[in-house]
Design an enzyme around this catalytic site. Structure first.
Site, PDB file in Angstrom:
ATOM      1  N   THR A 148      -2.894  15.159  -2.160  1.00 56.22           N
ATOM      2  CA  THR A 148      -4.033  15.968  -1.725  1.00 56.22           C
ATOM      3  C   THR A 148      -4.461  15.670  -0.284  1.00 56.22           C
ATOM      4  OG1 THR A 148      -5.607  14.356  -2.622  1.00 56.22           O
ATOM      5  CG2 THR A 148      -4.921  16.162  -4.078  1.00 56.22           C
ATOM      6  N   ASP A 149      -4.077  14.489   0.232  1.00 64.40           N
ATOM      7  CA  ASP A 149      -4.592  14.091   1.553  1.00 64.40           C
ATOM      8  C   ASP A 149      -4.183  15.041   2.679  1.00 64.40           C
ATOM      9  OD1 ASP A 149      -5.857  11.961   0.404  1.00 64.40           O
ATOM     10  OD2 ASP A 149      -4.376  10.469   0.997  1.00 64.40           O
TER      11      ASP A 149
ATOM     12  N   SER B 223       1.218  11.691   0.508  1.00 64.28           N
ATOM     13  CA  SER B 223       1.248  12.799   1.476  1.00 64.28           C
ATOM     14  C   SER B 223       0.770  12.390   2.864  1.00 64.28           C
ATOM     15  CB  SER B 223       0.475  14.004   0.961  1.00 64.28           C
ATOM     16  OG  SER B 223      -0.905  13.807   1.057  1.00 64.28           O
TER      17      SER B 223
ATOM     18  N   THR C 106      -0.579  11.775  -5.615  1.00 67.86           N
ATOM     19  CA  THR C 106      -1.242  11.145  -6.754  1.00 67.86           C
ATOM     20  C   THR C 106      -0.835  11.781  -8.071  1.00 67.86           C
ATOM     21  OG1 THR C 106      -3.093  10.478  -5.395  1.00 67.86           O
ATOM     22  CG2 THR C 106      -3.545  10.676  -7.722  1.00 67.86           C
TER      23      THR C 106
HETATM   24  N1  ASP Z   1      -2.909   9.507  -1.122  1.00 70.54           N
HETATM   25  C1  ASP Z   1      -2.588  10.555  -2.053  1.00 70.54           C
HETATM   26  C2  ASP Z   1      -1.655  11.539  -1.366  1.00 70.54           C
HETATM   27  O1  ASP Z   1      -2.103  12.344  -0.612  1.00 70.54           O
HETATM   28  C3  ASP Z   1      -3.823  11.218  -2.523  1.00 70.54           C
HETATM   29  C4  ASP Z   1      -3.640  12.307  -3.532  1.00 70.54           C
HETATM   30  O2  ASP Z   1      -2.554  12.842  -3.758  1.00 70.54           O
HETATM   31  O3  ASP Z   1      -4.668  12.687  -4.155  1.00 70.54           O
HETATM   32  O4  ASP Z   1      -0.481  11.491  -1.584  1.00 70.54           O
END
Ligand code: ASP
Length: 325
Positions: free
Chosen positions: A94-95, A61, A14
């Site tokens: 973050t995932d 991710s 993200t």
């Molecule tokens: N779906 C995103 C990822 O993990 C979420 C994020 O980065 O906050 O790439």
């Protein structure tokens, strides 16, 4: 004396995401901006330079995998050999950040700071958290106190150890930490405050440092739920070389699950679907061939078991490994 560079490795997420306007907070495309552009977008970042950057990937991710983890670890091990590099920052979604962080914590041969960061809001959003997170990650990577602490995650002003950190909320910006153990420290006004150090073995002292490309054994996870058909355990075990069972509460397994697990001969780890607190050994575990995950959540226990099962291990050796890392 020449100031050493901070290497910034972009992997996507993200933090590199763009949405349809400033109010799009949860609908966007992760991994659409390059790492150089991310660096340019952070005011005052140049004070902490010089920098070099590498675009390792630009993905959501959720697409991270053992294949990519191995390559990322090898890249970091190559970079860390350079004597012009003083620290490494990795931008990441973050995932699965906690999984990548723990994998690297166990496989990279470094003493310099390695800091992961990301964001909960895309780069185009109102109050995007990516720029401040990247700035603070770089500040931590520049600090003397972050040396030798293993892989750190810096998000929302807090510093967490790769082993303990987890994503705790689906959308809040203050989502990373450990519900029970708190944060290792924080970063404020450019200054790094560390209060705790990781006690478990990591980075340069780890026995799992990667030196060449390897294909990691497949380890499956089954999180239990009321009334689960235990055939699922058998099906997952058939395709795996190790199995993590996320039991109820303190890793509690109902009788039907215990009976099924007795017939499964690959290494099995009893963890908890709660993902918080420890699962300690019960007197029946040895008899039933189960190892306990200690405080590792199922996803982190899987990473440790994958690394451990690169060769055949006795039950005692796996117990040692789960107590050490
Ligand atoms: N779906 C995103 C990822 O993990 C979420 C994020 O980065 O906050 O790439």
């Amino acid at each position: 004396m020449n100031v050493k560079k901070i290497m910034i490795i972009g992997t996507g997420g993200t933090i590199a995401g763009t949405g349809n306007g400033a109010s799009a907070l949860t609908e966007y495309r992760a991994g659409s901006i390059g790492v150089e552009e991310l660096i340019q977008a952070v005011p005052t970042l140049e004070r902490y330079g010089p920098f070099e950057s590498i675009q390792f990937s630009n993905i959501d991710s959720s697409e991270m995998s053992p294949y990519r983890w191995v390559r990322l670890a090898l890249l970091i091990n190559d970079i860390a050999k350079r004597d012009d590099i003083g620290g490494i920052v990795i931008t990441h979604g973050t995932d699965t950040m906690e999984e990548t962080a723990y994998f690297l914590h166990l496989t990279v041969d470094v003493d310099i700071p390695v800091v992961m960061t990301g964001s909960m809001r895309p780069a185009t959003a109102l109050s995007a958290d990516g720029p401040v997170n990247l700035l603070q990650a770089v500040q931590v990577a520049r600090s003397e106190s972050a040396k030798g602490q293993g892989v750190l995650v810096v998000m929302n002003g807090y510093i967490d150890s790769a082993r303990e950190v987890a994503k705790l909320h689906t959308t809040e910006v203050g989502t990373f930490g450990n519900a029970q153990l708190g944060h290792m420290g924080c970063v404020q006004n450019g200054k790094v405050y560390l209060y705790y150090a990781p006690c478990r073995t990591h980075t340069k002292d780890s026995e799992f440092i990667l030196r060449e490309e390897v294909e990691l054994p497949s380890v499956g996870i089954v999180n239990l739920y009321g009334g689960m058909d235990t055939e699922i355990l058998t099906m997952v075990a058939r395709q795996s070389q190790g199995l993590i069972v996320g039991g109820f509460g303190h890793g509690t397994l109902p009788q039907g699950v215990r009976d099924t697990l007795k017939k499964i001969t690959i290494p099995k780890v009893r963890s908890s679907r709660i993902g918080n607190g420890i699962v300690s050994s019960n007197s029946s575990d040895i008899k039933e061939g189960l190892i306990v995950s200690d405080s590792l959540s199922p996803v982190k226990a899987r990473i440790l078991l994958m690394l451990a099962l690169q060769r055949e291990r006795s039950r005692e050796d796996l117990e040692r490994i789960f107590a050490r890392y």
